[in-house]
Design a protein around this motif. Structure first.
Motif, mmCIF file in Angstrom:
data_model
loop_
_atom_site.group_PDB
_atom_site.id
_atom_site.type_symbol
_atom_site.label_atom_id
_atom_site.label_comp_id
_atom_site.label_asym_id
_atom_site.label_seq_id
_atom_site.Cartn_x
_atom_site.Cartn_y
_atom_site.Cartn_z
ATOM 1 N N UNK A 18 59.149 83.243 77.178
ATOM 2 C CA UNK A 18 59.142 84.138 76.015
ATOM 3 C C UNK A 18 58.642 83.405 74.784
ATOM 4 N N UNK A 19 57.971 84.141 73.938
ATOM 5 C CA UNK A 19 57.424 83.557 72.731
ATOM 6 C C UNK A 19 58.533 83.262 71.726
ATOM 7 N N UNK A 20 58.346 82.173 71.019
ATOM 8 C CA UNK A 20 59.245 81.822 69.934
ATOM 9 C C UNK A 20 58.692 82.411 68.647
ATOM 10 N N UNK A 21 59.514 83.157 67.945
ATOM 11 C CA UNK A 21 59.095 83.787 66.704
ATOM 12 C C UNK A 21 59.505 82.914 65.528
ATOM 13 N N UNK A 22 58.557 82.613 64.666
ATOM 14 C CA UNK A 22 58.800 81.783 63.492
ATOM 15 C C UNK A 22 58.353 82.556 62.255
ATOM 16 N N UNK A 23 59.227 82.619 61.265
ATOM 17 C CA UNK A 23 58.876 83.252 59.996
ATOM 18 C C UNK A 23 58.470 82.149 59.009
ATOM 19 N N UNK A 24 57.305 82.321 58.428
ATOM 20 C CA UNK A 24 56.762 81.313 57.522
ATOM 21 C C UNK A 24 56.350 81.951 56.212
ATOM 22 N N UNK A 25 56.763 81.330 55.121
ATOM 23 C CA UNK A 25 56.175 81.682 53.832
ATOM 24 C C UNK A 25 55.148 80.615 53.478
ATOM 25 N N UNK A 26 54.486 80.774 52.360
ATOM 26 C CA UNK A 26 53.400 79.865 52.008
ATOM 27 C C UNK A 26 53.916 78.451 51.770
ATOM 28 N N UNK A 27 55.034 78.315 51.089
ATOM 29 C CA UNK A 27 55.569 76.985 50.777
ATOM 30 C C UNK A 27 55.934 76.231 52.048
ATOM 31 N N UNK A 28 56.587 76.922 52.984
ATOM 32 C CA UNK A 28 56.987 76.275 54.233
ATOM 33 C C UNK A 28 55.757 75.883 55.061
ATOM 34 N N UNK A 268 54.854 82.815 68.185
ATOM 35 C CA UNK A 268 54.557 84.031 67.415
ATOM 36 C C UNK A 268 54.980 83.783 65.963
ATOM 37 N N UNK A 269 54.013 83.870 65.065
ATOM 38 C CA UNK A 269 54.257 83.594 63.649
ATOM 39 C C UNK A 269 54.252 84.896 62.871
ATOM 40 N N UNK A 270 55.283 85.078 62.106
ATOM 41 C CA UNK A 270 55.364 86.231 61.202
ATOM 42 C C UNK A 270 55.362 85.703 59.772
ATOM 43 N N UNK A 271 54.398 86.114 59.002
ATOM 44 C CA UNK A 271 54.224 85.592 57.650
ATOM 45 C C UNK A 271 54.971 86.429 56.623
#
Length: 483
Positions: A18-28, A268-271
């Motif tokens: 399963x994909x790992x979901x990561x939430x990223x903002x610009x600073x991170x 999986x990246x969620x911005x």
């Protein structure tokens, strides 16, 4: 029981896949790019190389102590000897044992360009065979000084170039890592655009389904024509195609950013897209001052010019008379008994002056010196050109940041207007007060405004990070950038 175990194993495999979901903002995103990416680590390794080179130079300025020893050197050979009784040369077997040790110290004298040295040593020589002899040679102390008498002092130049070289390496590392941050920002907003386009494509499918259902009802009551219903059906088909294209572009952008940040490519990246801009008021003069202190292009060109002037001076000094001196004073003694070698040591003096005078070289050294002078002048011109180009780039980027900041506000206001217009047009279409073309046009305006708003943010942050790159200064934290 066996089926249950197989089921558990399959669940574990599927969970691992399963994909790992990561939430990223610009600073991170910027933090990950500058802290843990392979590119940033490579730049830091280059700096460490320069740092160790500088530490080696610093250590070389201090007193150097070295032990040289030959514990055992045994020789057995046939040697030619003159025999006085027979007045002939004969070959005789000879055995020889050599052993020596010396302790040497040296201290560089930077103001003069020479070096003091001191040494102490002991050697043993034993001859075995027809003729047996034992000798001990002792040098209790020997002190001397050596220097080239050219007027060229390499140590004085190194005191200027080596610290500057380390500073350039530090600034270059900061600059290179900041380039990584700027690239991460580009990839972040590339994904942000595709993320917004995917969201719009998904919403478009839902909207087309709703509008097509409404169109079918209105067609049954003859409120719209067959041609208008066909247009709604075509829009639903085009929306499905656009969704597949948006999904593919989004997957590629996610994979690009994930790999750049050192994550698994299947992450999986969620911005979290920054919609509120910081208030920036950057003066061009302040930005130029930061660039002159932090940008490696300034100091590297200055270092290049300094090295060129150093080479020119060295060639100037060497194109004429070359001289060097090596003078020492000490004590030494030789005895067949180890203890006797320490008795009544004799004075040992040595003064050596070497001269090299060019007589005919057909202008070889003079032309080499003139070439070095021209190279120094070229380096000076390049430094001035680099300063001018960098200052111009800084001023243009400051102006661009201000313009992009204003354009983001315009894009946000346009988005609000387009969204309100589409909502109103959709309600009119539902009530039968607007046709398909009017609704499609309003929807296109709304979608274009949404993408334009993200691209306006993209342009602003790209310009801001380019300004950070040129000046190596964080205008939000109000401090120089150090990685």
């Amino acid at each position: 029981m066996r089926h249950f175990a197989i089921a558990l194993m399959l669940c574990g495999i599927l969970t691992g896949m399963a994909q790992t979901t990561v939430r990223l903002d610009l600073e991170r995103t910027v933090e990950l790019a500058t802290d843990s990416s392979l590119t940033a680590d490579r730049y830091r390794s280059v700096f460490h190389e320069a740092r160790y080179t500088w530490l080696s130079w610093m250590a070389g300025r201090k007193l150097q102590l070295e032990l040289n020893a030959t514990p055992l050197n045994f020789e057995q050979l046939m040697t030619q000897r003159y025999i006085s009784d027979t007045d002939n040369d004969e070959y005789r077997q000879q055995k020889r044992l050599l052993s020596s040790a010396s302790l040497q110290a040296q201290q560089v004298m930077e103001p003069w360009g020479g070096s003091f040295y001191a040494s102490t040593g002991l050697a043993y020589l034993g001859n075995y065979g027809d003729f047996t002899q034992h000798q001990f040679a002792l040098t209790p102390v020997r002190v001397g000084y050596r220097q080239e008498l050219l007027g060229y002092n390499p140590y004085r130049w190194n005191r200027q170039t080596e610290p500057m070289r380390l500073t350039v390496a530090q600034q270059q590392m900061n600059y290179s890592v900041e380039q990584t941050a700027a690239e991460a920002v580009k990839r972040f907003f590339l994904l942000a655009v595709t993320q917004e386009q995917l969201k719009m494509a998904q919403e478009q499918i839902q909207s087309c389904d709703t509008i097509l259902a409404i169109g079918n009802r209105r067609f049954r009551i003859a409120s719209i024509s067959k041609a208008e219903l066909d247009i709604l059906t075509l829009q639903r088909s085009l929306a499905a195609t656009a969704l597949k294209s948006a999904q593919l572009s989004h997957q590629q952008a996610v994979r690009s950013l994930a790999v750049w940040l050192g994550m698994d490519e299947h992450t999986h990246i969620q911005l979290v897209i920054p919609t509120v801009l910081p208030h920036l008021n950057v003066a061009a003069s302040d930005a130029i001052a930061h660039a002159s202190r932090n940008n490696p292009n300034y100091l590297s060109m200055q270092l290049k010019e300094l090295e060129a002037r150093r080479d020119a001076e060295q060639l100037k000094r060497k194109k004429g008379l070359n001289a060097s001196i090596d003078a020492s004073i000490g004590l030494n003694q030789v005895a067949e008994n180890f203890g006797h070698a320490f008795r009544s040591p004799l004075v040992q003096n040595q003064v050596m002056v070497s001269l090299t005078v060019p007589i005919v070289d057909h202008g070889k050294k003079r032309n080499a010196w003139l070439a070095a002078q021209s190279k120094a002048e070229t380096a000076a011109h390049q430094r001035e050109e680099q300063r001018r180009d960098t200052e111009l780039d800084v001023m243009q980027t400051v102006a661009e940041v201000d313009q992009r900041q204003s354009m983001v506000g315009d894009a946000q206001r346009s988005l609000q207007i387009a969204e309100d217009a589409y909502t109103a047009m959709l309600q009119r279409f539902i009530r039968g007060q607007a046709n398909v073309n009017d609704l499609s046009l309003a929807q296109q305006y709304w979608q274009t405004a949404r993408v334009d708003q993200v691209k306006a943010l993209q342009d602003f942050w790209n310009s801001y990070f380019h300004l950070r790159l040129l000046t190596l200064y964080d205008y939000l934290k109000r401090e120089p950038i150090r990685h």
